[in-house]
Design a protein around this motif. Sequence first.
Motif, PDB file in Angstrom:
ATOM      1  N   ASN A 530     -48.584  -5.538  -2.155  1.00  0.00           N
ATOM      2  CA  ASN A 530     -48.174  -6.769  -1.465  1.00  0.00           C
ATOM      3  C   ASN A 530     -48.718  -6.784  -0.034  1.00  0.00           C
ATOM      4  N   LEU A 531     -48.205  -7.679   0.809  1.00  0.00           N
ATOM      5  CA  LEU A 531     -48.747  -7.796   2.180  1.00  0.00           C
ATOM      6  C   LEU A 531     -48.693  -6.475   2.944  1.00  0.00           C
ATOM      7  N   GLN A 532     -47.802  -5.595   2.552  1.00  0.00           N
ATOM      8  CA  GLN A 532     -47.724  -4.289   3.206  1.00  0.00           C
ATOM      9  C   GLN A 532     -47.993  -3.161   2.210  1.00  0.00           C
ATOM     10  N   PRO A 542     -42.152  -9.305   8.016  1.00  0.00           N
ATOM     11  CA  PRO A 542     -43.012 -10.446   8.307  1.00  0.00           C
ATOM     12  C   PRO A 542     -43.502 -11.098   7.013  1.00  0.00           C
ATOM     13  N   TRP A 543     -43.401 -12.407   6.943  1.00  0.00           N
ATOM     14  CA  TRP A 543     -43.802 -13.200   5.768  1.00  0.00           C
ATOM     15  C   TRP A 543     -43.183 -12.648   4.475  1.00  0.00           C
ATOM     16  N   GLY A 544     -42.008 -12.032   4.615  1.00  0.00           N
ATOM     17  CA  GLY A 544     -41.311 -11.536   3.433  1.00  0.00           C
ATOM     18  C   GLY A 544     -42.016 -10.374   2.748  1.00  0.00           C
ATOM     19  N   TYR A 547     -46.590 -11.913  -1.457  1.00  0.00           N
ATOM     20  CA  TYR A 547     -47.996 -12.011  -1.841  1.00  0.00           C
ATOM     21  C   TYR A 547     -48.486 -13.386  -1.408  1.00  0.00           C
ATOM     22  N   THR A 548     -49.253 -13.442  -0.323  1.00  0.00           N
ATOM     23  CA  THR A 548     -49.830 -14.725   0.085  1.00  0.00           C
ATOM     24  C   THR A 548     -51.179 -14.842  -0.604  1.00  0.00           C
ATOM     25  N   THR A 549     -51.380 -15.983  -1.257  1.00  0.00           N
ATOM     26  CA  THR A 549     -52.545 -16.069  -2.155  1.00  0.00           C
ATOM     27  C   THR A 549     -53.667 -16.939  -1.616  1.00  0.00           C
ATOM     28  N   ASN A 550     -53.530 -17.416  -0.364  1.00  0.00           N
ATOM     29  CA  ASN A 550     -54.640 -18.209   0.173  1.00  0.00           C
ATOM     30  C   ASN A 550     -55.651 -17.338   0.909  1.00  0.00           C
ATOM     31  N   ILE A 551     -55.489 -16.020   0.832  1.00  0.00           N
ATOM     32  CA  ILE A 551     -56.477 -15.026   1.259  1.00  0.00           C
ATOM     33  C   ILE A 551     -55.967 -13.607   0.993  1.00  0.00           C
ATOM     34  N   ASN A 552     -54.693 -13.330   1.350  1.00  0.00           N
ATOM     35  CA  ASN A 552     -54.239 -11.957   1.513  1.00  0.00           C
ATOM     36  C   ASN A 552     -54.191 -11.135   0.229  1.00  0.00           C
ATOM     37  N   LEU A 553     -53.584 -11.686  -0.831  1.00  0.00           N
ATOM     38  CA  LEU A 553     -53.502 -10.905  -2.073  1.00  0.00           C
ATOM     39  C   LEU A 553     -54.904 -10.628  -2.610  1.00  0.00           C
ATOM     40  N   PRO A 679     -56.711 -23.797   3.882  1.00  0.00           N
ATOM     41  CA  PRO A 679     -55.585 -22.946   4.240  1.00  0.00           C
ATOM     42  C   PRO A 679     -55.156 -22.882   5.706  1.00  0.00           C
ATOM     43  N   GLU A 680     -53.988 -23.465   5.888  1.00  0.00           N
ATOM     44  CA  GLU A 680     -53.209 -23.401   7.125  1.00  0.00           C
ATOM     45  C   GLU A 680     -53.931 -24.013   8.323  1.00  0.00           C
ATOM     46  N   ASN A 681     -54.945 -24.840   8.038  1.00  0.00           N
ATOM     47  CA  ASN A 681     -55.686 -25.482   9.110  1.00  0.00           C
ATOM     48  C   ASN A 681     -55.818 -26.972   8.800  1.00  0.00           C
ATOM     49  N   HIS A 751     -59.551 -20.905  14.687  1.00  0.00           N
ATOM     50  CA  HIS A 751     -58.554 -20.637  13.645  1.00  0.00           C
ATOM     51  C   HIS A 751     -58.908 -19.390  12.833  1.00  0.00           C
ATOM     52  N   ARG A 752     -57.882 -18.574  12.530  1.00  0.00           N
ATOM     53  CA  ARG A 752     -58.112 -17.296  11.820  1.00  0.00           C
ATOM     54  C   ARG A 752     -58.677 -17.510  10.415  1.00  0.00           C
ATOM     55  N   HIS A 753     -58.235 -18.574   9.745  1.00  0.00           N
ATOM     56  CA  HIS A 753     -58.776 -18.827   8.405  1.00  0.00           C
ATOM     57  C   HIS A 753     -60.180 -19.415   8.537  1.00  0.00           C
ATOM     58  N   VAL A 754     -61.088 -18.930   7.694  1.00  0.00           N
ATOM     59  CA  VAL A 754     -62.449 -19.488   7.698  1.00  0.00           C
ATOM     60  C   VAL A 754     -62.722 -19.887   6.252  1.00  0.00           C
ATOM     61  N   GLY A 791     -56.125  -9.227  12.090  1.00  0.00           N
ATOM     62  CA  GLY A 791     -56.723  -8.112  11.340  1.00  0.00           C
ATOM     63  C   GLY A 791     -57.488  -8.553  10.102  1.00  0.00           C
ATOM     64  N   TRP A 792     -56.811  -9.313   9.230  1.00  0.00           N
ATOM     65  CA  TRP A 792     -57.490  -9.669   7.976  1.00  0.00           C
ATOM     66  C   TRP A 792     -58.674 -10.585   8.212  1.00  0.00           C
ATOM     67  N   SER A 793     -58.581 -11.405   9.256  1.00  0.00           N
ATOM     68  CA  SER A 793     -59.672 -12.323   9.538  1.00  0.00           C
ATOM     69  C   SER A 793     -60.898 -11.556  10.046  1.00  0.00           C
ATOM     70  N   ALA A 834     -53.526  -3.973  11.815  1.00  0.00           N
ATOM     71  CA  ALA A 834     -52.605  -4.804  12.601  1.00  0.00           C
ATOM     72  C   ALA A 834     -53.074  -6.251  12.558  1.00  0.00           C
ATOM     73  N   HIS A 835     -52.206  -7.122  11.977  1.00  0.00           N
ATOM     74  CA  HIS A 835     -52.492  -8.578  12.011  1.00  0.00           C
ATOM     75  C   HIS A 835     -52.537  -9.047  13.451  1.00  0.00           C
ATOM     76  N   PRO A 836     -51.640  -8.630  14.386  1.00  0.00           N
ATOM     77  CA  PRO A 836     -50.389  -7.915  14.166  1.00  0.00           C
ATOM     78  C   PRO A 836     -49.300  -8.874  13.686  1.00  0.00           C
ATOM     79  N   PHE A 838     -48.149  -5.209  11.249  1.00  0.00           N
ATOM     80  CA  PHE A 838     -48.824  -4.529  10.143  1.00  0.00           C
ATOM     81  C   PHE A 838     -48.980  -5.445   8.942  1.00  0.00           C
ATOM     82  N   GLN A 839     -50.194  -5.512   8.434  1.00  0.00           N
ATOM     83  CA  GLN A 839     -50.468  -6.207   7.177  1.00  0.00           C
ATOM     84  C   GLN A 839     -51.640  -5.472   6.544  1.00  0.00           C
ATOM     85  N   ILE A 840     -51.542  -5.093   5.297  1.00  0.00           N
ATOM     86  CA  ILE A 840     -52.497  -4.126   4.753  1.00  0.00           C
ATOM     87  C   ILE A 840     -53.841  -4.729   4.355  1.00  0.00           C
TER      88      ILE A 840
HETATM   89  C1  FUC Z   1     -51.301 -16.419   5.806  1.00  0.00           C
HETATM   90  C2  FUC Z   1     -52.004 -16.224   7.140  1.00  0.00           C
HETATM   91  C3  FUC Z   1     -51.197 -15.495   8.128  1.00  0.00           C
HETATM   92  C4  FUC Z   1     -50.573 -14.282   7.487  1.00  0.00           C
HETATM   93  C5  FUC Z   1     -49.786 -14.684   6.259  1.00  0.00           C
HETATM   94  C6  FUC Z   1     -49.179 -13.533   5.545  1.00  0.00           C
HETATM   95  O1  FUC Z   1     -50.355 -17.394   5.906  1.00  0.00           O
HETATM   96  O2  FUC Z   1     -52.382 -17.429   7.678  1.00  0.00           O
HETATM   97  O3  FUC Z   1     -52.060 -15.123   9.181  1.00  0.00           O
HETATM   98  O4  FUC Z   1     -51.563 -13.373   7.130  1.00  0.00           O
HETATM   99  O5  FUC Z   1     -50.635 -15.299   5.364  1.00  0.00           O
END
Ligand code: FUC
Length: 938
Positions: A530-532, A542-544, A547-553, A679-681, A751-754, A791-793, A834-836, A838-840
């Motif tokens: 998951n996110l961590q 943070p963010w529960g 699993y955020t699926t618009n990039i992170n997972l 995503p988020e922009n 913006h962090r999302h590209v 971090g992830w960006s 570090a997002h910050p 922590f986000q893996i």
């Molecule tokens: C997305 C990102 C945030 C963060 C979150 C968990 O919403 O825009 O930066 O990573 O997921």
Amino acid sequence: MRFKLLLSTSFLILTAHFGSYAQENNHTLWYTKAAEKWTDALPIGNGRLGAMIFAGTAADHIQFNEETVWTGKPRDYNRKGAYQYLPEIRKLLFEGKQAAAEALAQEHFMGLQSTSGDRKVWVNEIKAGKGLKGNPALANFEDKLWKTIKVPAYEGWETVGLANLDGAVWFRTTFDAPENWAGKDLVLDLNRIRDQDFTYINGQLIGNTDNTEPRKYTVPARLIKKGKNVIAIQVLNYFDKGGLAGYKDTTKKIGIYPVGESIERGISLVKDWKYKIQDENPPAVPQYQGSYQPFGDLNLYFKQTKSLVTNYKRSLDISTAVAKTTYTLNGVNYQREYFASQPNQAVIIHLTADKKASISFDAELSSAHRKSSVKTLANNVIALSIQVKDGAIKGESRLTALIKNGSVKMINGKISINQADEVTLYLAAGTNFINAQDVSGNPSTANIKALNGLKGKTYTEIKQKHIKEYQSYYNTFSVDFGRSDNENLPTDERLAKFATANDPAFAALYMQYGRYLLISSSRPGTQPANLQGIWNDLLTPPWGSKYTTNINLEMNYWPTEILNLSALNEPLFNKIKGLAKNGAETAKAYYNARGWVLHHNTDLWNGTAPINASNHGIWVSGGAWLSEHLWEHYQFSKDLKFLESEAYPLMKQAALFYEDFLVKDPKTGWLISTPSNSPENGGLVAGPTMDHQIIRSLFRNCIAAAETLNVDAEFRKSLTEKVKQLAPNQIGKYGQLQEWLTDVDDTASKHRHVSHLWGVYPGNDITWDSNEKMMQAAKQSLLYRGDDATGWSLAWKINFWARFKDGDHAMKLVKMLMKPANNGAGSYVNLFDAHPPFQIDGNFGGAAGIAEMIVQSHQGYLDILPALPAAIPNGEIKGLQARGGFELDLTWNKGVLTSLTIKSKTGGPCKIRYKNNNVTFETKVGETYNLNGDLKAR
Ligand code: FUC
């Protein structure tokens, strides 16, 4: 003796010795101080159980997790009939009425939250004195028996003794009013209170606020008595941090003073107050999805004299997945080893000393969950039981100790060990979770099984079995970027110097650490990372920590194929199956469509409906993006059986959704995705570029898969037509790749999302070969966005620059990702991203990005060293995977390829490009081909 050796021999011996030491540092994280913060501690994990090792000498702290401890429960997340609002939302967007579309969607189109309690009823009960004797507001109330608590606590009462408490708490204190205050109105400055307060002076209510705005109450002079006055505050807190928070800047004091004066001339209320918990069951705060929870803490309190500890070192060897702490105390050398065994499903801690009878400590289990208890079971076992708040999950963990000599006793729920020569601790944990629909399991089952399985085994056997299983993943890939001056430094110092040092080996360690973290958090049969990953110590992470699926997972799984960890996809693929099931209901309820859809977030319970806010929660491409991972697995493995029985059926259902969902844009006539968002922009829109890239990719992959399997001719035809009609990538007025359908990009946006560069990476919708102009436009967009990011960006940008074939720019971002996170993006002491906070994902995206600099294979050939930075002039990599079923070993020297070995796993043509040199040859299954730097047979 050594001086008598010939010079050449002694040189050999010295380099050999130095070499092994340096090599050790290239697969070891190590430090000369124990962890203070959680992000200093070292992570271990077996995919299901995770632990963070603090490694103190007087006390050791092992914070642990079990992957299924989440809030929430199986329930329906879908708002039935939401699809009825779809036409109106689309219409508003086409008319350019974004705010109205978002408002309508917020009201009728978001997922269902968990049920909330009745706040009014509860507040009334609490105000009426539920659970109290007497009225604590009154001046003469007797609070002698109440406990004391530090006030204020900006980070919540959780940090000063009331961990995980939500509810109603009374606070009381007194102050002596000086005589010259007589007749003056006073200011009571409390600043922030979480969440609601009823504040009384001498029994009179002087203020009540229900938010986090600053509290500055005026107290009329008539309420103040000469001498002692009583302040009583009833605080109601519903979720997360609670209590009298005061000022973030702790040099500012809360207090009381005459109107017109300042706190400096008044009375500070920063002190110990009396408190009483009135009720700790406030009505639940509705949640869209569950959040990942910590399980508990194992603390070891050593019974030792306070003398000086010397030779302290703590480390984590990622080649064996064993953490170690060593130190000397009173002339005794102590050692602790820790690992999370997959074969034995337990965290194992082994304590030794080089003098007999030297090990004495108490081992204690505890948990931040308020509903938790510890009891002693038979046979030297203690058990910690937990129950998450607002949810169905119950957990149990068991701890037992095996000793050599000395004694072990169970005292007050603790395991107390005296004068042992050697101790092994087994820590197991389990829950009632069976699957996303079923929580009828018995939390003890996993523990009984694990502890039974460990019976009669020696520590050496358990450790060897662990290492063997771990290395079956880890040893499939190796990387060596040569030597550097800093390789003998502790990891935190090495990190601090990395940006300005010549230390390519540290980047190699970072790649392997990414692999380590993925093996430790995502083994076959477990939940995905998951996110961590699997590591979390917070009840409201943070963010529960979902699993955020618009990039992170997705980013978490970027390293699996290329870095030869294909088997670790299993948890993700299994998750996709669960999501496809729930997502089919969401597709029906929201879009009246076939197939399955996943919005921007999911949790343990496989939620697929839109959550949070309509401006970013309504994003329809999660299912299609995850389907890309299925296709990529086929591309790398050429496993036809997988394509036929697992990948294609899920991909096809994902594609069916868009067959029904896409609509014709009235202005351009193109097929577009609406409503959705980039995503988020930029909020809710019609036709974000990213969606079209992802959908185009899914359609093309489905066509290719159906052709390969020779099925679904009609479907193929329909998708082929639709691919032609889908809105294309467009170049805007600033030479940028447009993020949206219309040319509205803000070139100043950082913006962090590209998202619109998805087609560059991880997709291959835009490549140098297929459309150089578009690739330049994408590059221009990234230049506008700049380098600085979360971090992830940063990790994503490494991959982009690798695909742009600019290795030095990619390396610049590697250095930004691998810099100490001082409240900003980068890496923590334990190299967590570090997002910050922590986000893996950044760890995984970064590891994949470095690989992308070495080999790429998304354009139909093996592109060798496409983006090698000057900072990694020499290297040797073994086991890197490429599309087409190839495994590569390669070496380079002074920036030039010196050898390339290709193993063909499935046969077929192999095309290679290195600089301007192209070769193609047929390969046979299982054969190895050895080439030199000119791509000629060696
Ligand atoms: C997305 C990102 C945030 C963060 C979150 C968990 O919403 O825009 O930066 O990573 O997921």
